[in-house]
Design an enzyme around this catalytic site. Sequence first.
Site, PDB file in Angstrom:
ATOM      1  N   GLN A  61       2.668   1.554   0.941  1.00 45.84           N
ATOM      2  CA  GLN A  61       1.584   2.532   1.060  1.00 45.84           C
ATOM      3  C   GLN A  61       0.858   2.359   2.381  1.00 45.84           C
ATOM      4  O   GLN A  61       0.557   1.246   2.811  1.00 45.84           O
ATOM      5  CB  GLN A  61       0.619   2.361  -0.108  1.00 45.84           C
ATOM      6  CG  GLN A  61      -0.325   3.528  -0.321  1.00 45.84           C
ATOM      7  CD  GLN A  61      -0.957   3.516  -1.704  1.00 45.84           C
ATOM      8  OE1 GLN A  61      -0.437   2.886  -2.626  1.00 45.84           O
ATOM      9  NE2 GLN A  61      -2.064   4.206  -1.874  1.00 45.84           N
ATOM     10  N   SER A  90       4.857  -3.935  -1.520  1.00 44.33           N
ATOM     11  CA  SER A  90       3.986  -3.333  -2.520  1.00 44.33           C
ATOM     12  C   SER A  90       4.715  -2.198  -3.232  1.00 44.33           C
ATOM     13  O   SER A  90       5.696  -2.423  -3.929  1.00 44.33           O
ATOM     14  CB  SER A  90       2.686  -2.855  -1.856  1.00 44.33           C
ATOM     15  OG  SER A  90       1.765  -2.387  -2.818  1.00 44.33           O
ATOM     16  N   LEU A  91       4.263  -0.964  -3.054  1.00 41.82           N
ATOM     17  CA  LEU A  91       4.924   0.193  -3.653  1.00 41.82           C
ATOM     18  C   LEU A  91       6.425   0.188  -3.379  1.00 41.82           C
ATOM     19  O   LEU A  91       7.236   0.541  -4.236  1.00 41.82           O
ATOM     20  CB  LEU A  91       4.306   1.469  -3.078  1.00 41.82           C
ATOM     21  CG  LEU A  91       5.129   2.743  -3.230  1.00 41.82           C
ATOM     22  CD1 LEU A  91       5.152   3.173  -4.673  1.00 41.82           C
ATOM     23  CD2 LEU A  91       4.591   3.829  -2.331  1.00 41.82           C
ATOM     24  N   ARG A 134       2.298   3.972 -12.323  1.00 41.11           N
ATOM     25  CA  ARG A 134       1.693   2.918 -11.494  1.00 41.11           C
ATOM     26  C   ARG A 134       0.577   3.497 -10.629  1.00 41.11           C
ATOM     27  O   ARG A 134      -0.508   2.920 -10.511  1.00 41.11           O
ATOM     28  CB  ARG A 134       2.778   2.286 -10.613  1.00 41.11           C
ATOM     29  CG  ARG A 134       2.332   1.150  -9.691  1.00 41.11           C
ATOM     30  CD  ARG A 134       3.529   0.729  -8.835  1.00 41.11           C
ATOM     31  NE  ARG A 134       3.287  -0.491  -8.067  1.00 41.11           N
ATOM     32  CZ  ARG A 134       2.759  -0.531  -6.847  1.00 41.11           C
ATOM     33  NH1 ARG A 134       2.361   0.599  -6.273  1.00 41.11           N
ATOM     34  NH2 ARG A 134       2.616  -1.681  -6.216  1.00 41.11           N
ATOM     35  N   HIS A 168      -3.852  -5.237  -4.960  1.00 44.03           N
ATOM     36  CA  HIS A 168      -3.291  -6.594  -5.027  1.00 44.03           C
ATOM     37  C   HIS A 168      -4.369  -7.670  -5.162  1.00 44.03           C
ATOM     38  O   HIS A 168      -4.166  -8.817  -4.769  1.00 44.03           O
ATOM     39  CB  HIS A 168      -2.376  -6.872  -3.825  1.00 44.03           C
ATOM     40  CG  HIS A 168      -1.213  -5.935  -3.765  1.00 44.03           C
ATOM     41  ND1 HIS A 168      -0.128  -6.057  -4.616  1.00 44.03           N
ATOM     42  CD2 HIS A 168      -0.971  -4.849  -3.000  1.00 44.03           C
ATOM     43  CE1 HIS A 168       0.716  -5.073  -4.374  1.00 44.03           C
ATOM     44  NE2 HIS A 168       0.230  -4.316  -3.407  1.00 44.03           N
ATOM     45  N   GLN A 187       2.900  -7.788  -9.900  1.00 46.85           N
ATOM     46  CA  GLN A 187       2.872  -7.474  -8.475  1.00 46.85           C
ATOM     47  C   GLN A 187       1.629  -6.710  -8.037  1.00 46.85           C
ATOM     48  O   GLN A 187       1.102  -6.920  -6.953  1.00 46.85           O
ATOM     49  CB  GLN A 187       4.143  -6.680  -8.131  1.00 46.85           C
ATOM     50  CG  GLN A 187       4.338  -6.369  -6.679  1.00 46.85           C
ATOM     51  CD  GLN A 187       4.377  -4.863  -6.443  1.00 46.85           C
ATOM     52  OE1 GLN A 187       3.686  -4.094  -7.098  1.00 46.85           O
ATOM     53  NE2 GLN A 187       5.185  -4.459  -5.505  1.00 46.85           N
TER      54      GLN A 187
END
Length: 303
Positions: free
Chosen positions: A11, A90-91, A115, A195, A242
């Site tokens: 992202q 991440s994503l 998500r 996160h 995560q």
Amino acid sequence: MGKIAFLFAGQGAQKAGMGRSIYEASTAARKAMDEAESIRPGTLAQCFEGPDEALRQTVNTQPCLMLVDYACALAAREAGVAPDCAAGFSLGEVAAAAFAGMLPFEAAFRLVIRRAELMQAAATRHPGAMGAVLRLSAGQVEAVCARVGEAYPVNYNCPGQIVVACLEDRFDALDAAVTAQRGRVMRLNVSGAFHSPWMREAEAGLAEYLAGVDLKAPDIPLYANATGRPYAGDLKALLSRQVASPVRFEDSVRAMAEAGVTTFIEVGPGTTLGGLTRRTLTARVFNVEDEQSLRACMEGLNA
């Protein structure tokens, strides 16, 4: 010849127009993108046309970017590139998981839609900010966060660059504390403290959703953000964890290099991950985000 790794963009890499060239150039990419459009109508228009304001909203960013990451990887594989391992930022880890065969694309796309909803909801309940701290070591950043309070290192990107998440009203204090250590903070254009512990609600929601999703061991080593090592053990717990755990991208890149990777190919919009990789170690780095970069990647690999 060394091994090849795919790195799936995260992202922040999104931009209007992304994916259009790959859609037109690759049969495999077009098939996946059409499938995503049937699941979430309007996705291709958001990818190809924006506007940027819409793409900055997490509920739009994540499905659109995940799709383009995945489509770029398919286009590269269709062109003849067979990666030995993968990681996503991440994503990007969801796209990487689908590409590595941990779950079918349709399931992965529906997962990323959920998500995004969960993370945006958590960000709305807990307004936060994120900033990239430059010129300080990991230890220095961790110490600064402890002094500031309600601030956490959340992306270990490369030597000298660590992203910190904090509550909105703590950002100025973080900036001042970093400056006092002769570092610098660059505020990121994101909609939440991702996160970080403020994403625990999203983690719980994702774990609940994943209870109904079948996962299998990936076909190639898939390096997890939360550990910096290949997925193993409880796959669902690792994937849900995560969203509220630091992204250990530097550790992942170093671990892949130790496993014999000498070529890293960033798939998806932009070249951010390639830049972080270059600042971490010496390797060949390419990117695939459109037909032109795919062609350049293939020429470089065959040189």
